[in-house]
Design an enzyme around this catalytic site. Structure first.
Site, PDB file in Angstrom:
ATOM      1  N   ASP A   1      60.570  51.734  49.761  1.00 62.16           N
ATOM      2  CA  ASP A   1      61.305  50.764  50.698  1.00 62.16           C
ATOM      3  C   ASP A   1      62.723  50.917  50.506  1.00 62.16           C
ATOM      4  OD1 ASP A   1      61.888  49.458  48.369  1.00 62.16           O
ATOM      5  OD2 ASP A   1      61.093  47.490  49.260  1.00 62.16           O
TER       6      ASP A   1
ATOM      7  N   ASP B   1      65.393  36.637  43.703  1.00 59.75           N
ATOM      8  CA  ASP B   1      66.198  38.008  43.595  1.00 59.75           C
ATOM      9  C   ASP B   1      66.858  38.355  44.810  1.00 59.75           C
ATOM     10  OD1 ASP B   1      63.545  37.952  44.783  1.00 59.75           O
ATOM     11  OD2 ASP B   1      63.281  40.189  44.706  1.00 59.75           O
ATOM     12  N   ASP B   2      67.879  39.307  45.063  1.00 65.65           N
ATOM     13  CA  ASP B   2      68.452  39.804  46.268  1.00 65.65           C
ATOM     14  C   ASP B   2      68.972  38.458  46.998  1.00 65.65           C
ATOM     15  OD1 ASP B   2      67.480  42.261  45.575  1.00 65.65           O
ATOM     16  OD2 ASP B   2      65.663  41.943  46.783  1.00 65.65           O
TER      17      ASP B   2
ATOM     18  N   TYR C   1      67.978  40.716  37.710  1.00 63.88           N
ATOM     19  CA  TYR C   1      66.608  40.907  37.553  1.00 63.88           C
ATOM     20  C   TYR C   1      66.657  42.324  36.658  1.00 63.88           C
ATOM     21  CZ  TYR C   1      67.067  43.204  41.949  1.00 63.88           C
ATOM     22  OH  TYR C   1      67.359  43.980  43.096  1.00 63.88           O
TER      23      TYR C   1
ATOM     24  N   TRP D   1      58.490  43.905  36.051  1.00 64.46           N
ATOM     25  CA  TRP D   1      58.601  44.369  37.591  1.00 64.46           C
ATOM     26  C   TRP D   1      58.754  45.632  37.618  1.00 64.46           C
ATOM     27  CZ3 TRP D   1      59.612  40.788  42.284  1.00 64.46           C
ATOM     28  CH2 TRP D   1      59.836  41.516  43.439  1.00 64.46           C
TER      29      TRP D   1
ATOM     30  N   ASN E   1      59.356  48.973  39.579  1.00 60.19           N
ATOM     31  CA  ASN E   1      59.504  49.466  41.008  1.00 60.19           C
ATOM     32  C   ASN E   1      59.081  50.785  41.211  1.00 60.19           C
ATOM     33  OD1 ASN E   1      60.430  47.310  42.669  1.00 60.19           O
ATOM     34  ND2 ASN E   1      62.537  47.227  41.557  1.00 60.19           N
TER      35      ASN E   1
ATOM     36  N   GLY F   1      55.937  43.234  46.796  1.00 59.17           N
ATOM     37  CA  GLY F   1      57.256  42.570  46.941  1.00 59.17           C
ATOM     38  C   GLY F   1      58.035  43.529  47.813  1.00 59.17           C
TER      39      GLY F   1
END
Length: 649
Positions: free
Chosen positions: A411, A295-296, A351, A404, A406, A188
């Site tokens: 990134d 998301d985002d 999120y 989730w 990270n 992702g």
């Protein structure tokens, strides 16, 4: 060399009364004692019996009908790699054992139950669970790999792979099952997606750590995001089909994720049908699990006037209601088409954190209870996650969330120039009581990602039995193919990439802790030690610097997975230059300690190598943000710069 096994019985036969004796040709060399194997992920329970089993050159494989071909093929491959030359297939157990027999099957097969009974073992009854029982009996040995289900049997074979790498397999009983139902990765990240080859390798890797989920969600796949309404070209769909087949072979659930949020009209039936058609196309290549990423995106404005008419003014609460309506319709359609399919997964617009909000309340009230909600923890990149944090998320979203995590994704700006290779830590044991599972968001670099993902998978499998440092070592050893010199070189390299940043200024794991401790010891010896202590500290530094400088070539020599060396190329190049700078620094300190004017020349050359190393850049386009390579920054560079001032010369 033939190995015989003698079973001595005292009273009633049972696993506790079996004693294996390794008999050498002249009967004069005693067997070495059985030792507890290190298995990763750590099993729920493992108990040693007495004696050990040498597989030898010939093995009989007993498998009842119905065993999937992938698991049987895996077992045969493991045996071949362990040096077995002849594998004879059989359908029944013999009355008296000669040689090694391996029973492979699920607990509903009579022959598997019989084999377990022969050593007093009881089958694990949990989903994805398995039992391994090995025992010497008669003039041979019996090893039973019993899965509760097909997935459990495959996991049993993966544990057997680790056992078979030993010189001898101890008599033991392992009972094991996962603590979290969903374990794996989500591709992702932003920036360059993995290649199909990277993904295939990653799926093969996930199988080895007993992960069961891979979410295909590359942000730069236009057909999953910007052009989500468009059908995949036939060639691309065919490539994805090959990937789905690799996932199936590895007992990994391939989840297809789509990101319609930037343009979707939630109340438009045509957009709903577009999503259903996209899912149908993916279903035709074998995908049965789906995911909608929201998301985002902005929820302060609608993408269409129809949403304004249907849901009223835009805002967090209205967005939660609108998203729930679309997701509920998709979930209902999935159940209608395939009642056995896993539930839909979604990642919400809010999120991270678990603070109460109108948006979360709308999801909690309106979203189908079967839909799985992802959550990134207390922040986008959380420094720690506690049971209390997860419990708050359960309350906020009205269900256990799927974490989730990270980490080790690189990134974002703070991770520029870094590989994130520290152990997976600061996730509280017991989180399995409040989470549906964990998916790691890996790096753009697939092979280096395996270091942290090994920890994520091990924690998700057995959070209460997880040991971060030992799992980290196991990840290095696996990448090194079991070679100890290469394992040591990898651990030296990992230490230079130990820093784990957040979106803020404070990292949640510090850079190069082992190197810093060693260099701090040198500083202390120079400042406070006597002559002998100072000499010894500098001599030790000379040796450590040589090992540091040699590590990149060892990693690139071919023993370590070649994909790792390829992905890490500029970091290894920089490490080699920094290693040379450290060697010259050590030589300068030694010269200064002996009053030699050559110290100035050593230090000057060290500075040149350090400058050359600091100028190296990441591979263009490999990550979202490119920039200077970081190697033990804040530790090694500071020591090289400070060293000329430590001893007057």
């Amino acid at each position: 060399m033939k190995t015989l096994f003698t079973c001595l019985t005292v009273g009633m036969l049972g696993c506790s009364t079996l004693v294996a004796q390794t008999v050498q040709p002249n009967n004069q060399v005693p067997a070495r004692p059985a030792t507890l194997p290190a298995i990763y992920p750590a099993p729920v329970s493992i108990a040693l019996g007495k004696g050990s089993i040498m597989l030898g050159k010939s093995v009989t494989l007993v498998a009842p009908p119905g065993i999937d071909t992938e698991t049987t093929a895996l077992a045969r491959s493991i045996l071949t790699q362990a040096g077995v030359e002849t594998i004879t297939a059989a359908k029944q157990l013999p009355q008296a054992f000669e040689g090694t027999h391996i029973v492979l099957g699920t607990g509903d097969a009579a022959i598997v139950r019989t084999a377990l009974t022969k050593c007093g073992a009881v089958a694990d009854s949990n989903t994805e669970g398995y039992t391994i029982a090995s025992v010497a009996t008669g003039n041979g040995a019996l090893i039973t790999l019993a899965g509760h289900d097909a997935d459990g049997l495959f996991h049993a074979a993966q544990t057997f792979r680790q056992l078979a790498q030993r010189a001898a397999i101890p008599a033991l009983v392992i009972k094991d099952h996962p603590s979290m139902p969903i374990r794996g990765t989500i591709e992702g990240f932003y920036g360059k997606p993995w290649s199909m080859t990277d993904r295939e390798k990653h799926l093969d890797f996930l199988a080895t750590v007993k992960a069961n989920t891979y979410v295909y969600s590359p942000k730069d796949d236009p057909y999953a995001r910007d052009r989500w309404r468009d059908a995949y070209p036939a060639a691309t769909l065919a490539e994805l089909g090959k990937l789905v087949a690799v996932a199936r072979k590895n007992h990994v659930n391939f989840v297809y994720a789509i990101s319609p949020g930037p343009t979707v009209c939630f109340s438009d039936s045509s957009d709903l049908h577009q999503l259903e058609r996209k899912f149908s196309a993916l279903r035709s290549i074998g995908v049965h699990s789906f995911y909608v990423a929201l998301d985002d995106i902005e929820y302060t404005k609608w993408n269409c006037d129809l949403d304004k008419t249907t849901f009223g003014p835009s805002g967090p609460e209205a967005a939660g209601i609108a998203q729930s309506r679309l997701l509920n319709a998709l979930q209902a359609n999935l159940r209608k088409i395939d009642p056995t399919a896993p539930p839909l997964i979604m990642v919400p617009t809010e999120y991270y954190d678990a603070k109460e909000s109108p948006y979360k309340a709308a999801l909690r009230k309106n979203l189908d209870s079967q839909v799985v909600v992802q959550w990134t923890g207390t922040d986008v990149v959380p420094p720690a996650i506690s049971i209390g944090d997860a419990r708050a998320a359960t309350k906020a979203f009205g269900r256990k969330t799927l974490l989730w995590d990270n980490y080790p994704v690189n990134d974002y700006g703070e991770s520029t120039g870094r590989l994130l290779l520290a152990p997976y830590v600061r996730r509280e044991a017991g989180l399995s009581t409040e989470l549906a599972g964990i998916l790691s968001n890996p790096m753009n670099q697939e092979a280096p990602s395996r270091v942290a993902v090994t920890g994520v998978a091990a924690f998700a499998w057995n959070d209460k039995g997880y040991d971060a440092e030992r799992t980290w070592l196991a990840a290095a050893r696996e990448l090194a193919g079991g070679d100890e010199q290469a394992t040591a070189a990898l651990l030296t390299f990992f230490d230079t990439q130990h820093l784990a940043p957040t979106f803020g200024s404070q990292p949640w794991q510090l850079q190069a802790p082992k190197l810093k401790a060693m260099l701090d010891g040198v500083r202390d010896a120079i400042a406070n030690g006597d002559v002998a202590t100072r000499h010894q500290a500098i001599a030790d530094l000379v040796q450590r610097a040589a090992a540091f400088a040699a590590a990149p070539d060892i990693i690139r020599s071919g023993t370590v997975d070649t994909s790792f060396a390829q992905d890490a190329r500029p970091w290894l190049d920089a490490m080699q230059l920094w290693g040379r700078a450290l060697q010259l620094t050590a030589a300068g300190l030694d010269a200064a300690d002996h009053g030699s004017a050559a110290a100035a020349r050593y230090f000057a050359n060290a500075k040149k190598f350090a400058a050359e190393a600091a100028a190296l850049q990441t591979i263009p386009g490999a990550t979202r943000f490119g920039g200077p390579i970081k190697i033990a920054d804040g530790v090694l560079d500071v020591f090289v710069a400070d060293a000329p001032k430590l001893i007057a010369y």
